[in-house]
Structures are given as C-alpha cells and as structure tokens.
Design a protein around this motif. Structure first.
Motif, PDB file in Angstrom:
ATOM      1  N   HIS A   1       0.841  -1.191   0.000  1.00  0.00           N
ATOM      2  CA  HIS A   1       0.000   0.000   0.000  1.00  0.00           C
ATOM      3  C   HIS A   1       0.876   1.241   0.000  1.00  0.00           C
ATOM      4  O   HIS A   1       1.730   1.408   0.855  1.00  0.00           O
ATOM      5  N   GLY A   2       0.680   2.068  -0.958  1.00  0.00           N
ATOM      6  CA  GLY A   2       1.426   3.315  -1.056  1.00  0.00           C
ATOM      7  C   GLY A   2       0.455   4.462  -1.251  1.00  0.00           C
ATOM      8  O   GLY A   2      -0.754   4.278  -1.300  1.00  0.00           O
ATOM      9  N   ALA A   3       1.016   5.612  -1.372  1.00  0.00           N
ATOM     10  CA  ALA A   3       0.183   6.796  -1.571  1.00  0.00           C
ATOM     11  C   ALA A   3      -0.458   6.763  -2.952  1.00  0.00           C
ATOM     12  O   ALA A   3       0.138   6.301  -3.923  1.00  0.00           O
ATOM     13  N   ALA A   4      -1.679   7.227  -3.020  1.00  0.00           N
ATOM     14  CA  ALA A   4      -2.354   7.342  -4.309  1.00  0.00           C
ATOM     15  C   ALA A   4      -1.740   8.514  -5.072  1.00  0.00           C
ATOM     16  O   ALA A   4      -1.441   9.552  -4.488  1.00  0.00           O
ATOM     17  N   THR A   5      -1.540   8.334  -6.357  1.00  0.00           N
ATOM     18  CA  THR A   5      -0.957   9.382  -7.191  1.00  0.00           C
ATOM     19  C   THR A   5      -1.766   9.522  -8.469  1.00  0.00           C
ATOM     20  O   THR A   5      -2.444   8.585  -8.892  1.00  0.00           O
ATOM     21  N   PRO A   6      -1.704  10.676  -9.093  1.00  0.00           N
ATOM     22  CA  PRO A   6      -2.388  10.816 -10.385  1.00  0.00           C
ATOM     23  C   PRO A   6      -1.667  10.028 -11.466  1.00  0.00           C
ATOM     24  O   PRO A   6      -0.475   9.742 -11.360  1.00  0.00           O
ATOM     25  N   LEU A   7      -2.375   9.658 -12.500  1.00  0.00           N
ATOM     26  CA  LEU A   7      -1.742   8.986 -13.634  1.00  0.00           C
ATOM     27  C   LEU A   7      -0.785   9.967 -14.312  1.00  0.00           C
ATOM     28  O   LEU A   7      -1.052  11.168 -14.368  1.00  0.00           O
ATOM     29  N   PRO A   8       0.320   9.458 -14.844  1.00  0.00           N
ATOM     30  CA  PRO A   8       1.257  10.346 -15.542  1.00  0.00           C
ATOM     31  C   PRO A   8       0.591  11.023 -16.736  1.00  0.00           C
ATOM     32  O   PRO A   8      -0.183  10.392 -17.466  1.00  0.00           O
ATOM     33  N   VAL A   9       0.874  12.293 -16.904  1.00  0.00           N
ATOM     34  CA  VAL A   9       0.302  13.047 -18.018  1.00  0.00           C
ATOM     35  C   VAL A   9       1.036  12.723 -19.317  1.00  0.00           C
ATOM     36  O   VAL A   9       0.429  12.567 -20.371  1.00  0.00           O
ATOM     37  N   ASN A  10       2.356  12.611 -19.243  1.00  0.00           N
ATOM     38  CA  ASN A  10       3.152  12.378 -20.441  1.00  0.00           C
ATOM     39  C   ASN A  10       3.242  10.889 -20.758  1.00  0.00           C
ATOM     40  O   ASN A  10       3.407  10.075 -19.847  1.00  0.00           O
ATOM     41  N   PRO A  11       3.165  10.527 -22.014  1.00  0.00           N
ATOM     42  CA  PRO A  11       3.304   9.107 -22.374  1.00  0.00           C
ATOM     43  C   PRO A  11       4.742   8.636 -22.210  1.00  0.00           C
ATOM     44  O   PRO A  11       5.681   9.423 -22.248  1.00  0.00           O
ATOM     45  N   ALA A  12       4.880   7.335 -21.991  1.00  0.00           N
ATOM     46  CA  ALA A  12       6.206   6.727 -21.995  1.00  0.00           C
ATOM     47  C   ALA A  12       6.652   6.606 -23.446  1.00  0.00           C
ATOM     48  O   ALA A  12       5.831   6.418 -24.345  1.00  0.00           O
ATOM     49  N   GLN A  13       7.949   6.699 -23.686  1.00  0.00           N
ATOM     50  CA  GLN A  13       8.458   6.594 -25.048  1.00  0.00           C
ATOM     51  C   GLN A  13       9.674   5.690 -25.089  1.00  0.00           C
ATOM     52  O   GLN A  13      10.463   5.650 -24.150  1.00  0.00           O
ATOM     53  N   ALA A  14       9.779   4.942 -26.161  1.00  0.00           N
ATOM     54  CA  ALA A  14      10.941   4.073 -26.386  1.00  0.00           C
ATOM     55  C   ALA A  14      11.190   4.009 -27.882  1.00  0.00           C
ATOM     56  O   ALA A  14      10.260   4.071 -28.682  1.00  0.00           O
ATOM     57  N   THR A  15      12.441   3.902 -28.236  1.00  0.00           N
ATOM     58  CA  THR A  15      12.806   3.740 -29.641  1.00  0.00           C
ATOM     59  C   THR A  15      12.960   2.256 -29.925  1.00  0.00           C
ATOM     60  O   THR A  15      13.589   1.535 -29.153  1.00  0.00           O
ATOM     61  N   GLY A  16      12.352   1.806 -31.004  1.00  0.00           N
ATOM     62  CA  GLY A  16      12.452   0.404 -31.369  1.00  0.00           C
ATOM     63  C   GLY A  16      12.454   0.232 -32.867  1.00  0.00           C
ATOM     64  O   GLY A  16      11.881   1.049 -33.598  1.00  0.00           O
ATOM     65  N   ASP A  17      13.097  -0.805 -33.327  1.00  0.00           N
ATOM     66  CA  ASP A  17      13.129  -1.153 -34.744  1.00  0.00           C
ATOM     67  C   ASP A  17      11.842  -1.912 -35.057  1.00  0.00           C
ATOM     68  O   ASP A  17      11.657  -3.048 -34.625  1.00  0.00           O
ATOM     69  N   LEU A  18      10.939  -1.281 -35.791  1.00  0.00           N
ATOM     70  CA  LEU A  18       9.628  -1.893 -36.049  1.00  0.00           C
ATOM     71  C   LEU A  18       9.747  -3.223 -36.780  1.00  0.00           C
ATOM     72  O   LEU A  18       9.011  -4.164 -36.485  1.00  0.00           O
ATOM     73  N   ALA A  19      10.673  -3.331 -37.721  1.00  0.00           N
ATOM     74  CA  ALA A  19      10.861  -4.593 -38.440  1.00  0.00           C
ATOM     75  C   ALA A  19      11.316  -5.691 -37.482  1.00  0.00           C
ATOM     76  O   ALA A  19      10.842  -6.825 -37.544  1.00  0.00           O
ATOM     77  N   ALA A  20      12.215  -5.342 -36.566  1.00  0.00           N
ATOM     78  CA  ALA A  20      12.691  -6.328 -35.593  1.00  0.00           C
ATOM     79  C   ALA A  20      11.590  -6.721 -34.617  1.00  0.00           C
ATOM     80  O   ALA A  20      11.481  -7.882 -34.232  1.00  0.00           O
ATOM     81  N   ILE A  21      10.763  -5.760 -34.230  1.00  0.00           N
ATOM     82  CA  ILE A  21       9.664  -6.053 -33.309  1.00  0.00           C
ATOM     83  C   ILE A  21       8.700  -7.055 -33.934  1.00  0.00           C
ATOM     84  O   ILE A  21       8.204  -7.959 -33.267  1.00  0.00           O
ATOM     85  N   VAL A  22       8.444  -6.904 -35.218  1.00  0.00           N
ATOM     86  CA  VAL A  22       7.517  -7.800 -35.908  1.00  0.00           C
ATOM     87  C   VAL A  22       8.097  -9.202 -36.078  1.00  0.00           C
ATOM     88  O   VAL A  22       7.383 -10.198 -35.975  1.00  0.00           O
ATOM     89  N   THR A  23       9.396  -9.293 -36.324  1.00  0.00           N
ATOM     90  CA  THR A  23       9.995 -10.589 -36.637  1.00  0.00           C
ATOM     91  C   THR A  23      10.654 -11.274 -35.449  1.00  0.00           C
ATOM     92  O   THR A  23      10.884 -12.478 -35.480  1.00  0.00           O
TER      93      THR A  23
END
Length: 96
Positions: free
Chosen positions: A27-49
């Motif tokens: 149990h921890g303190a309640a917090t608001p949801l993050p406003v900013n999205p998480a971001q990551a760089t990924g190779d889309l072709a590699a993700i698919v295969t």
C-alpha cells in the motif's frame, strides 16, 4: 519512436494506487496517472519478426510508465527480453 500512456475509463482525474502484482502489492500513496506518455525507440521490423525484441521494447515502455508511478520495474518482464514464467502462477497453460 513508440509511445504508451495510461488512461482511465471513467474520465476522472482522481489519484490511483499502482498495483504492480498481486503477490508484492504494498500500500502506497495514491498518485495521479502520468500526463506524459512513456516513449521508447524500437526497430519496427525487428519487433515484428523477433519476439524477444518486442518484449525488450515493451519492457522499456512499461518501465517508463511504472517509474512515473513510483515502481522500479515490471513484475513479469526483464530488461533483456525474458518473461518471468514463475510469476505467472495459474496462467502457465495459456503460454505458447
């Protein structure tokens, strides 16, 4: 660049409690949801295969989202693309 964000279905801005897993919930303190999205760089072709590449990118996105909520890492994913099967008790039969 891939991005992911947490959204509420009730359109509320009330604080929420993060539950990272049923077994290790503290149990921890309640917090608001993050406003900013998480971001990551990924190779889309590699993700698919390559399933491992997909898990690595997913782990990066989830880690970023959880960090904003005060958690240190995903419960089921490791940074090197492994899924922690021992934490899927009751769901192992669903895995391929």
């Amino acid at each position: 660049m891939l991005s992911a964000a947490l959204h509420r279905f009730d359109n509320s801005d009330k604080p929420v409690h993060l539950i990272a897993s049923e077994q290790t919930f503290h149990h921890g303190a309640a917090t608001p949801l993050p406003v900013n999205p998480a971001q990551a760089t990924g190779d889309l072709a590699a993700i698919v295969t390559d399933q491992r590449e997909a898990v690595i990118v997913a782990c990066a996105l989830v880690s970023d989202l959880l960090a904003d909520m005060g958690a240190h890492e995903p419960h089921l994913l490791t940074p090197d693309g492994e899924i922690l099967h021992n934490r899927l008790q009751g769901f192992q039969d669903w895995l391929l």
